[in-house]
Design a protein around this motif. Structure first.
Motif, short mmCIF file in Angstrom:
data_model
loop_
_atom_site.label_atom_id
_atom_site.label_comp_id
_atom_site.label_asym_id
_atom_site.label_seq_id
_atom_site.Cartn_x
_atom_site.Cartn_y
_atom_site.Cartn_z
N TYR A 143 0.82 -1.21 0.00
CA TYR A 143 0.00 0.00 0.00
C TYR A 143 0.86 1.26 0.00
O TYR A 143 1.86 1.33 0.72
N PRO A 144 0.52 2.29 -0.81
CA PRO A 144 -0.69 2.45 -1.61
C PRO A 144 -0.57 1.94 -3.05
O PRO A 144 -1.42 2.26 -3.88
N CYS A 145 0.48 1.17 -3.35
CA CYS A 145 0.66 0.67 -4.71
C CYS A 145 -0.36 -0.43 -5.03
O CYS A 145 -0.67 -1.26 -4.18
N PRO A 146 -0.87 -0.47 -6.26
CA PRO A 146 -1.81 -1.53 -6.66
C PRO A 146 -1.08 -2.86 -6.82
O PRO A 146 0.13 -2.91 -7.03
N VAL A 147 -1.85 -3.94 -6.73
CA VAL A 147 -1.28 -5.29 -6.82
C VAL A 147 -2.08 -6.13 -7.81
O VAL A 147 -3.31 -6.15 -7.78
N THR A 148 -1.36 -6.83 -8.68
CA THR A 148 -1.93 -7.79 -9.61
C THR A 148 -1.82 -9.19 -9.02
O THR A 148 -0.77 -9.56 -8.50
N PHE A 149 -2.89 -9.95 -9.11
CA PHE A 149 -2.84 -11.38 -8.72
C PHE A 149 -2.38 -12.14 -9.96
O PHE A 149 -3.04 -12.14 -11.00
N HIS A 150 -1.22 -12.81 -9.85
CA HIS A 150 -0.61 -13.42 -11.04
C HIS A 150 -1.20 -14.79 -11.36
O HIS A 150 -2.26 -15.17 -10.86
N ARG A 151 -0.49 -15.55 -12.19
CA ARG A 151 -1.07 -16.78 -12.72
C ARG A 151 -1.18 -17.93 -11.71
O ARG A 151 -1.60 -19.03 -12.09
N ALA A 152 -0.89 -17.66 -10.47
CA ALA A 152 -1.30 -18.62 -9.44
C ALA A 152 -2.80 -18.86 -9.55
O ALA A 152 -3.30 -19.94 -9.20
N PHE A 153 -3.51 -17.87 -10.08
CA PHE A 153 -4.96 -18.00 -10.28
C PHE A 153 -5.31 -19.23 -11.12
O PHE A 153 -6.35 -19.86 -10.92
N ASP A 154 -4.43 -19.58 -12.05
CA ASP A 154 -4.71 -20.70 -12.94
C ASP A 154 -4.62 -22.05 -12.24
O ASP A 154 -4.95 -23.08 -12.84
N PHE A 155 -4.19 -22.05 -10.98
CA PHE A 155 -4.17 -23.28 -10.18
C PHE A 155 -5.35 -23.34 -9.21
O PHE A 155 -5.46 -24.29 -8.44
N CYS A 156 -6.20 -22.31 -9.23
CA CYS A 156 -7.38 -22.32 -8.37
C CYS A 156 -8.38 -23.37 -8.86
O CYS A 156 -8.60 -23.50 -10.07
N GLU A 157 -8.99 -24.08 -7.92
CA GLU A 157 -9.94 -25.12 -8.29
C GLU A 157 -11.28 -24.53 -8.75
O GLU A 157 -11.96 -25.10 -9.60
N ARG A 158 -11.66 -23.38 -8.18
CA ARG A 158 -12.98 -22.80 -8.47
C ARG A 158 -12.79 -21.34 -8.89
O ARG A 158 -12.98 -20.42 -8.10
N PRO A 159 -12.41 -21.11 -10.14
CA PRO A 159 -12.07 -19.75 -10.57
C PRO A 159 -13.18 -18.73 -10.40
O PRO A 159 -12.91 -17.58 -10.02
N SER A 160 -14.43 -19.11 -10.66
CA SER A 160 -15.52 -18.14 -10.56
C SER A 160 -15.79 -17.72 -9.12
O SER A 160 -16.27 -16.60 -8.87
N ILE A 161 -15.43 -18.56 -8.17
CA ILE A 161 -15.56 -18.22 -6.75
C ILE A 161 -14.33 -17.45 -6.27
O ILE A 161 -14.43 -16.42 -5.60
N GLU A 162 -13.15 -17.92 -6.66
CA GLU A 162 -11.91 -17.29 -6.18
C GLU A 162 -11.72 -15.89 -6.75
O GLU A 162 -11.10 -15.04 -6.12
N ILE A 163 -12.28 -15.62 -7.93
CA ILE A 163 -12.17 -14.26 -8.47
C ILE A 163 -12.90 -13.28 -7.58
O ILE A 163 -12.46 -12.14 -7.40
N GLU A 164 -13.98 -13.71 -6.95
CA GLU A 164 -14.71 -12.84 -6.04
C GLU A 164 -13.89 -12.58 -4.77
O GLU A 164 -13.91 -11.47 -4.22
N VAL A 165 -13.18 -13.60 -4.31
CA VAL A 165 -12.29 -13.43 -3.15
C VAL A 165 -11.20 -12.42 -3.48
O VAL A 165 -10.88 -11.52 -2.68
N ILE A 166 -10.62 -12.54 -4.67
CA ILE A 166 -9.54 -11.64 -5.10
C ILE A 166 -10.03 -10.21 -5.19
O ILE A 166 -9.33 -9.26 -4.81
N ILE A 167 -11.25 -10.02 -5.68
CA ILE A 167 -11.84 -8.68 -5.74
C ILE A 167 -12.01 -8.12 -4.32
O ILE A 167 -11.64 -6.97 -4.04
N ASP A 168 -12.55 -8.93 -3.43
CA ASP A 168 -12.78 -8.48 -2.05
C ASP A 168 -11.47 -8.12 -1.34
O ASP A 168 -11.45 -7.23 -0.48
N LEU A 169 -10.40 -8.80 -1.69
CA LEU A 169 -9.10 -8.53 -1.08
C LEU A 169 -8.52 -7.19 -1.54
O LEU A 169 -7.68 -6.62 -0.85
N GLY A 170 -8.95 -6.72 -2.70
CA GLY A 170 -8.49 -5.41 -3.17
C GLY A 170 -7.45 -5.44 -4.26
O GLY A 170 -6.80 -4.42 -4.53
N PHE A 171 -7.29 -6.57 -4.94
CA PHE A 171 -6.36 -6.63 -6.08
C PHE A 171 -6.89 -5.77 -7.22
O PHE A 171 -8.10 -5.61 -7.41
#
Length: 246
Positions: A117-145
């Protein structure tokens, strides 16, 4: 929103090529051969010096190769790296952490986002190992990425374009979905047309020719003995041209 090409670089040579080719943002790493690790402050400073037009520089936070499941000691390393790189002028950061069950590690991500903080953060391709992408994307949004880099859980973004588009439709303007992974001039137009994304990511590298390689020697350091790779200015320019004309 205008389209942006983010180029991943791990050297001054690649930085020069990316900037000259028209990159709109840099993802700065060390050791792309290992998937990209945290860059040094010295490299960040010299990359800033090369960037006369001051395009944004996002620094990778990844203290080791391998999976994205981090222990406390590894997290402390990356928190300290974030503080140092932020002090030296990083414009943003790139990070991702998972739990053993393939879910986003919310606690670890919160601590990293706080350190950045206050720099923005990108969630990288670890996302491609998530089991439930449509659910985990909501978690990532809530975290503030700020954005998610993804190949759509496939070996490349062309094959993953269906999921990428589905995620974009799900999230709307709440977060940026950035396709990356195996993007080239042959599939770039297809990916643009089938994802309708505004940002794209790649390293667009070439191997150094034989005349550009260091002198051959029987002495080897470390396990890798292959060629060096650097970003290809002309190729990046071709990709930018495709992007801006689609």
């Amino acid at each position: 929103m205008s389209k942006v090409l983010e180029v991943c670089v791990d050297s001054l040579e690649s930085t020069t090529a990316a900037i000259a080719g028209g990159a709109g943002r840099l993802e700065l790493c060390s050791s792309l051969l290992e998937g990209g690790l945290t860059p040094t402050p010295g490299l960040l400073i010299q990359v800033q010096n090369l960037s006369a037009n001051k395009i944004p520089i996002y620094c990778m936070l990844r203290c080791r190769p391998g999976n994205f499941i981090y222990n406390r000691q590894e997290l402390e390393v990356m928190i300290e790296d974030a503080r140092i790189l932020r002090k030296y002028g990083a414009n943003g950061f790139v990070f991702g952490a998972l739990l053993e069950n393939g879910a986003v590690d919310m606690k670890t991500c919160r601590e990293i986002i706080k350190a950045c903080y206050p720099c923005p953060v990108t969630f990288h391709r670890a996302f491609d190992f998530c089991e439930r992408p449509s659910i985990e994307i909501e978690v990532i949004i809530d975290l503030g990425f700020e954005r998610v880099l993804t190949s759509g859980k496939q070996v490349n973004a062309q094959l993953g374009s269906k999921l990428i588009k589905k995620l974009r439709e799900q999230v709307g303007s709440r977060i940026i979905i950035m396709p990356g992974g195996g993007i080239n001039k042959e599939n770039m137009k297809f990916i643009i047309e089938n994802t309708e994304a505004k940002e794209y990511h790649g390293s667009f590298r070439k191997t150094l020719s034989q005349t550009e390689k260091e002198d051959e020697s029987d002495v080897k350091i470390g396990g890798y003995e292959g060629p060096r790779y650097v970003a290809d200015q002309d190729y990046i320019a071709e990709i930018v041209n495709i992007l801006m004309n689609c």
